[in-house]
Design an enzyme around this catalytic site. Sequence first.
Site, short mmCIF file in Angstrom:
data_model
loop_
_atom_site.label_atom_id
_atom_site.label_comp_id
_atom_site.label_asym_id
_atom_site.label_seq_id
_atom_site.Cartn_x
_atom_site.Cartn_y
_atom_site.Cartn_z
N GLU A 124 0.86 -1.18 0.00
CA GLU A 124 0.00 0.00 0.00
C GLU A 124 0.90 1.23 0.00
OE1 GLU A 124 -3.43 0.74 -0.09
OE2 GLU A 124 -2.63 2.77 -0.06
N ASP A 169 -5.37 -4.40 -6.98
CA ASP A 169 -6.57 -3.60 -6.70
C ASP A 169 -6.15 -2.14 -6.55
OD1 ASP A 169 -9.17 -2.99 -6.29
OD2 ASP A 169 -9.30 -3.82 -4.27
#
Lengths: 306, 206
Positions: A124, A169
């Site tokens: 992330e 994603d």
Amino acid sequence: MRLALPLSVILLFAVAVSPAFGDHKPLTKTIYQTNSLYQFIMVDEDQVARQRYVLVNTKKDRPQGGILIDDPDKLIFEYTRMAFTSLAFLDREPDEVLFVGLGAGVMPRYFNRYYPDAIVDSVEIDPEMFEVAKKYFYFVEKPNMKVHLLDGRMYIKRTAKKYDMIFLDAYRGEHIPFHLTTVEFLRELKKKLKAGGVVVSNVLSKSNNKYFWAMVKTYQEEFESLYLFKGEEAGNFIFVATVNKFPLQKSAMLYRAGEIQSDKGMDIDLKQSPWDYEDMGFTWDSKILTDDFAPVNLYKEMEIGK
Amino acid sequence: MILVIVFLCGAMVMSFEILGSRVLAPNFGNSIFVWGSLISVFLAGLSAGYFWGGKIADIHPSTNKLALIIFVPAMLFITFPLYSTGISDWVFMQDMGIRMSPLVASLFLFFIPSVFLGAVSPYTAKLMISSLHTSGATIGTLYALSTLGSIVGTLLTSFYLISVAGVKTLIMAEGVLMIVIAIPLLFMKWDHPAGDTVPVETETIP
């Protein structure tokens, strides 16, 4: 004259605030908000549907992830359920998987629940997003479930690990990171797959992604097989890309999906999720996205210009 | 003519900066550190360029020399595809961490062109100033044009050009454009309005 400035400020404020009140649904309340290095992050709760979402930059955009307040293990977004049907494309149990783009961390957490011994890595870019996932979405780091805080492409290039499955994603919200769409990136991704590995990608639908077919073509350029699952609700697509030359038949795939589902006792229907299963065995007349040419950030403007 | 050059060089700096973010992304990502490195290296280059450009402008300024100043970044732009990937990959291999890597790569790739593009502004100011009475207006006009150029360069590149051609093609095309606008300078007979020896006008010195 001395009153003019404060007056105009008050007037401006009134003008700015009034439409916001008009649009605001009284049953949704923001329980947390912060400005991170990359985006404005909001955590909203819908008291009627009993759902909690994380939104970035604007309320109008699709949420980046969410849970049911009373049942936080459920997958409430269709694309997350569809993504797990990809398990049927791997000829074994996954031992090591990677999620690029943590969001609320719902997918890694779900995966860990049914494959508690597998290694689940997540990447992330936004440290605040990781904090939000932990604080509001029940994400916990474990020895076999770690989060790496850096750019997805950086991680892929640097890591010495190889994965059975890689879930992408990261193409979300207003901004598609162009360097995660290019053929060079997919080549780097492929190098980090174990034999027979699978790449699963959440892609914005054709209607608001001018470069949809270019993305299809780019995946096809690098991977031997590409399968598209189309959602019914938000219209997202799931791309499943494999290095297997022989296409998997739909019936065989669904049979295997059924096996996995009953074997693991999953609470989602892996056979129902692929509402539209397309084997994209043909090539589209579109440009391949490269590090040199990938104007994917412009998809919004392009859509208006059409 | 010189006004057009100031405008275009302003546009080139910012267009190059936007394109630079895409040059760095494959090896260094799109993180805040990449943007931080990129912006500071460009500003450092401009700052050094303003300083150096001002110095050399005091030594027999001519339009010929201005053309040469512009030819340097132009050639670096045109040859950019030859060295950019090599330098970027080399810095990536050194693995200096997520902050230092993009900073060092930016220094190698973007510093020198921004020094020369920065030098254009003070150099043209020297060429244009005809009297100390109007020097303020002249410098102000040049500043405004250069920054307007930067705005146009930024918007045009990020909103439009990126979807027209590849990043490397765009950089090369900008190099060619700079050559094209700089060539007339070589043939220009520029009479420095104030001459090489500007008489000291005591009244303006406080």
